[in-house]
Design a protein around this motif. Structure first.
Motif, PDB file in Angstrom:
ATOM      1  N   GLY A  43       0.638  -1.187  -0.003  1.00  0.00           N
ATOM      2  CA  GLY A  43      -0.110  -0.159  -0.094  1.00  0.00           C
ATOM      3  C   GLY A  43       0.998   1.434  -0.004  1.00  0.00           C
ATOM      4  O   GLY A  43       0.428   2.393   0.647  1.00  0.00           O
ATOM      5  N   GLY A  44       2.021   1.254  -0.605  1.00  0.00           N
ATOM      6  CA  GLY A  44       2.755   2.559  -0.840  1.00  0.00           C
ATOM      7  C   GLY A  44       3.739   2.615   0.635  1.00  0.00           C
ATOM      8  O   GLY A  44       4.604   3.659   0.444  1.00  0.00           O
ATOM      9  N   LYS A  45       3.762   1.579   1.289  1.00  0.00           N
ATOM     10  CA  LYS A  45       4.845   1.610   2.523  1.00  0.00           C
ATOM     11  C   LYS A  45       5.908   0.667   2.074  1.00  0.00           C
ATOM     12  O   LYS A  45       5.502  -0.445   1.293  1.00  0.00           O
ATOM     13  CB  LYS A  45       3.932   1.239   3.568  1.00  0.00           C
ATOM     14  N   PRO A  46       6.985   0.550   2.789  1.00  0.00           N
ATOM     15  CA  PRO A  46       7.987  -0.350   2.228  1.00  0.00           C
ATOM     16  C   PRO A  46       7.744  -1.596   2.853  1.00  0.00           C
ATOM     17  O   PRO A  46       6.830  -1.896   3.691  1.00  0.00           O
ATOM     18  CB  PRO A  46       9.247   0.301   3.189  1.00  0.00           C
ATOM     19  N   PHE A  47       8.475  -2.885   2.349  1.00  0.00           N
ATOM     20  CA  PHE A  47       8.116  -4.171   2.782  1.00  0.00           C
ATOM     21  C   PHE A  47       9.562  -4.660   2.612  1.00  0.00           C
ATOM     22  O   PHE A  47      10.387  -4.442   1.815  1.00  0.00           O
ATOM     23  CB  PHE A  47       7.122  -4.788   2.157  1.00  0.00           C
ATOM     24  N   ILE A  48       9.731  -5.636   3.408  1.00  0.00           N
ATOM     25  CA  ILE A  48      10.782  -6.684   3.459  1.00  0.00           C
ATOM     26  C   ILE A  48      10.618  -7.897   3.056  1.00  0.00           C
ATOM     27  O   ILE A  48       9.584  -8.607   3.271  1.00  0.00           O
ATOM     28  CB  ILE A  48      11.335  -6.806   4.948  1.00  0.00           C
ATOM     29  N   ILE A  49      11.459  -8.420   2.018  1.00  0.00           N
ATOM     30  CA  ILE A  49      11.423  -9.844   1.600  1.00  0.00           C
ATOM     31  C   ILE A  49      12.593 -10.659   2.159  1.00  0.00           C
ATOM     32  O   ILE A  49      13.557 -10.306   2.015  1.00  0.00           O
ATOM     33  CB  ILE A  49      11.360  -9.963  -0.016  1.00  0.00           C
ATOM     34  N   ASP A  50      12.238 -11.759   2.841  1.00  0.00           N
ATOM     35  CA  ASP A  50      13.168 -12.600   3.601  1.00  0.00           C
ATOM     36  C   ASP A  50      13.269 -14.037   3.119  1.00  0.00           C
ATOM     37  O   ASP A  50      12.366 -14.651   3.178  1.00  0.00           O
ATOM     38  CB  ASP A  50      12.854 -12.484   4.949  1.00  0.00           C
ATOM     39  N   PHE A  51      14.342 -14.069   2.477  1.00  0.00           N
ATOM     40  CA  PHE A  51      14.242 -15.788   1.916  1.00  0.00           C
ATOM     41  C   PHE A  51      14.966 -16.352   2.916  1.00  0.00           C
ATOM     42  O   PHE A  51      15.930 -16.372   3.674  1.00  0.00           O
ATOM     43  CB  PHE A  51      15.437 -15.823   0.389  1.00  0.00           C
ATOM     44  N   PHE A  52      14.304 -17.762   3.189  1.00  0.00           N
ATOM     45  CA  PHE A  52      14.713 -18.832   4.120  1.00  0.00           C
ATOM     46  C   PHE A  52      14.369 -20.058   3.685  1.00  0.00           C
ATOM     47  O   PHE A  52      13.779 -20.431   2.727  1.00  0.00           O
ATOM     48  CB  PHE A  52      13.831 -18.334   5.459  1.00  0.00           C
ATOM     49  N   ILE A 130      14.814  -4.821   1.044  1.00  0.00           N
ATOM     50  CA  ILE A 130      13.823  -4.173   1.306  1.00  0.00           C
ATOM     51  C   ILE A 130      13.250  -3.603   0.087  1.00  0.00           C
ATOM     52  O   ILE A 130      14.080  -2.805  -0.850  1.00  0.00           O
ATOM     53  CB  ILE A 130      14.384  -2.764   2.335  1.00  0.00           C
ATOM     54  N   VAL A 131      11.995  -3.139  -0.108  1.00  0.00           N
ATOM     55  CA  VAL A 131      11.575  -2.694  -1.454  1.00  0.00           C
ATOM     56  C   VAL A 131      10.666  -1.400  -0.911  1.00  0.00           C
ATOM     57  O   VAL A 131       9.991  -1.776   0.185  1.00  0.00           O
ATOM     58  CB  VAL A 131      10.330  -3.494  -1.789  1.00  0.00           C
ATOM     59  N   ASP A 132      10.948  -0.397  -1.423  1.00  0.00           N
ATOM     60  CA  ASP A 132      10.253   0.972  -1.245  1.00  0.00           C
ATOM     61  C   ASP A 132       8.884   0.797  -1.548  1.00  0.00           C
ATOM     62  O   ASP A 132       8.315   0.017  -2.349  1.00  0.00           O
ATOM     63  CB  ASP A 132      11.045   2.243  -1.359  1.00  0.00           C
ATOM     64  N   GLY A 133       8.144   2.045  -1.230  1.00  0.00           N
ATOM     65  CA  GLY A 133       6.858   2.276  -1.483  1.00  0.00           C
ATOM     66  C   GLY A 133       6.305   2.155  -3.032  1.00  0.00           C
ATOM     67  O   GLY A 133       5.153   2.002  -3.283  1.00  0.00           O
ATOM     68  N   LYS A 134       7.420   2.410  -3.686  1.00  0.00           N
ATOM     69  CA  LYS A 134       7.085   2.437  -5.122  1.00  0.00           C
ATOM     70  C   LYS A 134       7.422   1.022  -5.917  1.00  0.00           C
ATOM     71  O   LYS A 134       7.464   0.900  -7.268  1.00  0.00           O
ATOM     72  CB  LYS A 134       7.973   3.646  -5.902  1.00  0.00           C
ATOM     73  N   GLY A 135       7.879   0.003  -5.143  1.00  0.00           N
ATOM     74  CA  GLY A 135       8.350  -1.215  -5.603  1.00  0.00           C
ATOM     75  C   GLY A 135       9.750  -1.456  -6.183  1.00  0.00           C
ATOM     76  O   GLY A 135      10.048  -2.296  -6.736  1.00  0.00           O
ATOM     77  N   ASN A 136      10.582  -0.497  -5.881  1.00  0.00           N
ATOM     78  CA  ASN A 136      11.883  -0.633  -6.059  1.00  0.00           C
ATOM     79  C   ASN A 136      12.760  -1.243  -4.932  1.00  0.00           C
ATOM     80  O   ASN A 136      12.701  -0.853  -3.522  1.00  0.00           O
ATOM     81  CB  ASN A 136      12.711   0.909  -6.306  1.00  0.00           C
ATOM     82  N   ILE A 137      13.750  -2.178  -5.446  1.00  0.00           N
ATOM     83  CA  ILE A 137      14.438  -2.923  -4.288  1.00  0.00           C
ATOM     84  C   ILE A 137      15.637  -1.679  -3.991  1.00  0.00           C
ATOM     85  O   ILE A 137      16.360  -1.309  -4.646  1.00  0.00           O
ATOM     86  CB  ILE A 137      15.090  -4.061  -4.747  1.00  0.00           C
ATOM     87  N   VAL A 138      15.815  -1.337  -2.688  1.00  0.00           N
ATOM     88  CA  VAL A 138      16.513  -0.487  -2.283  1.00  0.00           C
ATOM     89  C   VAL A 138      17.464  -0.772  -1.323  1.00  0.00           C
ATOM     90  O   VAL A 138      18.526  -0.266  -0.916  1.00  0.00           O
ATOM     91  CB  VAL A 138      15.886   0.864  -1.637  1.00  0.00           C
ATOM     92  N   TYR A 139      17.618  -2.208  -0.760  1.00  0.00           N
ATOM     93  CA  TYR A 139      18.598  -2.648   0.082  1.00  0.00           C
ATOM     94  C   TYR A 139      18.451  -3.984  -0.058  1.00  0.00           C
ATOM     95  O   TYR A 139      17.456  -4.807  -0.144  1.00  0.00           O
ATOM     96  CB  TYR A 139      18.074  -2.239   1.574  1.00  0.00           C
ATOM     97  N   LYS A 140      19.798  -4.716   0.190  1.00  0.00           N
ATOM     98  CA  LYS A 140      19.929  -6.144  -0.058  1.00  0.00           C
ATOM     99  C   LYS A 140      20.965  -6.568   1.186  1.00  0.00           C
ATOM    100  O   LYS A 140      21.983  -5.693   1.330  1.00  0.00           O
ATOM    101  CB  LYS A 140      20.538  -6.520  -1.535  1.00  0.00           C
TER     102      LYS A 140
END
Length: 161
Positions: A43-52, A130-140
């Motif tokens: 919803g326009g906020k950042p989210f984290i994707i965690d591979f495990f 970490i993916v920003d609110g616009k869908g860009n991967i900004v951190y790995k």
């Protein structure tokens, strides 16, 4: 060849800060619902994707550590975490019981063939994006040491300022 050089030049000028989008891979969640990875959002906020994986001890330590502070993170920043299991097909039936046993309230996706992992060029787990609110991967980040979750929330806080 000129295109490759031009792209490399642009990336260098950006200081390596080129923003990547999520690739389009079709996965299932732990309840069997089909999900396209390029449509993941918060919803326009950042989210984290965690591979495990269920067998990966550092992965599980990381997800447990985040679980302890996750309600606070959500309240403060609105961030959500999407956990992506790379357990192979023969072990996929272990994922949901483990998630339920741990009480993880994360959205959990299954990547038994490693398609999403491969599309992102991920070699080792645990691996966090970490993916920003616009869908860009900004951190790995690759690997986990105790306390590394603090760096994650700091990066998220920077995005929601």
């Amino acid at each position: 060849m000129r295109k490759v050089l031009a792209i490399a030049f642009v990336l260098l000028c950006l200081g390596g800060k080129a923003l990547a989008q999520l690739p389009s891979v079709t996965l299932k969640d732990i309840n069997g619902k089909t999900v396209r990875t390029d449509t993941l959002s918060n919803g326009g906020k950042p989210f984290i994707i965690d591979f495990f994986a269920t067998w990966c001890k550092p992965c599980n330590r990381e997800l447990k550590a985040i679980h302890e502070v996750y309600p606070d993170w959500q309240e403060e920043t609105g961030v959500k975490l999407i956990a992506v299991s790379i357990d192979q097909a023969q072990n996929i039936n272990k994922v949901k019981p483990m998630v339920d046993e741990q009480g993880w309230e994360y959205e959990v996706l299954l990547d038994p063939n490693g398609d999403f992992k491969r599309a992102l060029g991920i070699q080792m787990i645990p691996y966090v994006l970490i993916v920003d609110g616009k869908g860009n991967i900004v951190y790995k980040h690759n690997g986990y040491t105790d306390g590394a979750e603090n760096e994650l929330i700091e990066k998220v806080r920077e995005l929601v300022k």
